[in-house]
Enzyme design. Structure first.
Site, PDB file in Angstrom:
ATOM      1  CD  GLU A  81    -100.308  49.652   8.611  1.00 45.24           C
ATOM      2  OE1 GLU A  81    -100.519  48.674   7.849  1.00 45.24           O
ATOM      3  OE2 GLU A  81     -99.631  49.575   9.642  1.00 45.24           O
ATOM      4  CB  CYS A 119    -110.936  49.044   9.453  1.00 44.21           C
ATOM      5  SG  CYS A 119    -110.243  48.658   7.849  1.00 44.21           S
ATOM      6  NE  ARG A 131    -102.498  44.226   8.090  1.00 43.18           N
ATOM      7  CZ  ARG A 131    -101.325  44.814   8.259  1.00 43.18           C
ATOM      8  NH1 ARG A 131    -100.359  44.194   8.912  1.00 43.18           N
ATOM      9  NH2 ARG A 131    -101.121  46.035   7.803  1.00 43.18           N
ATOM     10  NE  ARG A 137    -104.155  49.802   2.036  1.00 44.54           N
ATOM     11  CZ  ARG A 137    -103.515  48.894   1.323  1.00 44.54           C
ATOM     12  NH1 ARG A 137    -103.859  48.671   0.077  1.00 44.54           N
ATOM     13  NH2 ARG A 137    -102.544  48.194   1.851  1.00 44.54           N
ATOM     14  CG  HIS A 183    -113.693  52.619   8.120  1.00 48.34           C
ATOM     15  ND1 HIS A 183    -112.731  52.920   9.050  1.00 48.34           N
ATOM     16  CD2 HIS A 183    -113.083  51.885   7.170  1.00 48.34           C
ATOM     17  CE1 HIS A 183    -111.579  52.405   8.684  1.00 48.34           C
ATOM     18  NE2 HIS A 183    -111.761  51.766   7.542  1.00 48.34           N
ATOM     19  CD  GLU A 185    -114.551  54.718  11.635  1.00 46.59           C
ATOM     20  OE1 GLU A 185    -115.481  53.898  11.754  1.00 46.59           O
ATOM     21  OE2 GLU A 185    -113.418  54.393  11.230  1.00 46.59           O
TER      22      GLU A 185
END
Ligand code: GLN
Length: 201
Positions: free
Chosen positions: A49, A79, A105, A140, A176, A178
């Site tokens: 976040e 992200c 975002r 997101r 992502h 990862e």
């Protein structure tokens, strides 16, 4: 070459990045305080976040040390990490403002909070010649609305919207790596941290 990559461990999925670095045989270290940046060749800022990561970075006096680090070494934001690297997220929140990108975002709205898509990323041929498309996981996710100055687009969705960019040794991905089994992006980043800045074409 001996390499040590830090992972900003204030919030988010830093453990997954550490695991991926271990898997490719690169030493890693969690970064929570300015001192932890010493002796690192590069830094990954994980997903999570971005507002929380920014507020904690302010609280731990990390903003200026991270900016100095960005001026000398490689940093990759995934992200929320990409948002934190950006110059502009179109709303007030603490940002490093080191990368010439504007991000939006949560750009994909609620219905498609999360999705996966195959992307053509020519630069990954540098780490694995002949390898196929890259399967990207978005959660997101932000969009990279625009890139400025000497920042280049590394990957875009089929409709042209930008999801990965690079400016010198700074790397931003909306998705992502990862959270996948594909280690090409981590290996690509290690090359950047070694000072091998690749420009194709
Ligand atoms: N939506 C988050 C943000 O705006 C990013 C999500 C993520 O990192 N997976 O910071």
């Amino acid at each position: 070459m001996y390499m040590k990559i830090g992972v900003l461990a204030l919030q988010g999925d830093f453990a997954e990045h550490m695991a991926m670095l271990r898997r490719i045989g690169v030493q890693s270290a969690e970064v929570r305080l300015p001192d932890h940046l010493q002796d690192l060749d590069g830094l990954i800022i994980p997903g999570g976040e971005s507002t929380t990561i920014g507020k904690l970075a302010v609280a731990y006096d990390l903003i200026e040390p991270l900016r100095q680090f960005a001026a000398q070494k490689a940093i990759w934001g995934t992200c929320a990490g990409a948002i934190f690297l950006s110059k502009d997220a179109r709303r007030p929140q603490p940002l490093l403002e080191v990368m010439d990108i504007t991000v939006e975002r949560n750009a994909f709205g609620r219905q498609v909070d999360s999705f996966e898509v195959d992307l053509e990323i020519p630069e990954l041929q540098v780490v694995q010649p002949g390898s196929g498309p890259y399967h990207a996981v978005f959660i997101r996710a932000p969009l990279i609305e625009s890139v400025q100055k000497d920042t280049r687009v590394l990957a875009a969705l089929p409709d042209g919207r930008i999801v990965a960019a690079q400016q010198g040794r700074l790397l931003a991905t909306s998705f992502h790596p990862e959270l996948t089994q594909d280690d090409r992006f981590h290996r690509y980043f290690v090359r950047l941290a070694e000072g091998k800045v690749t420009t194709l074409g």
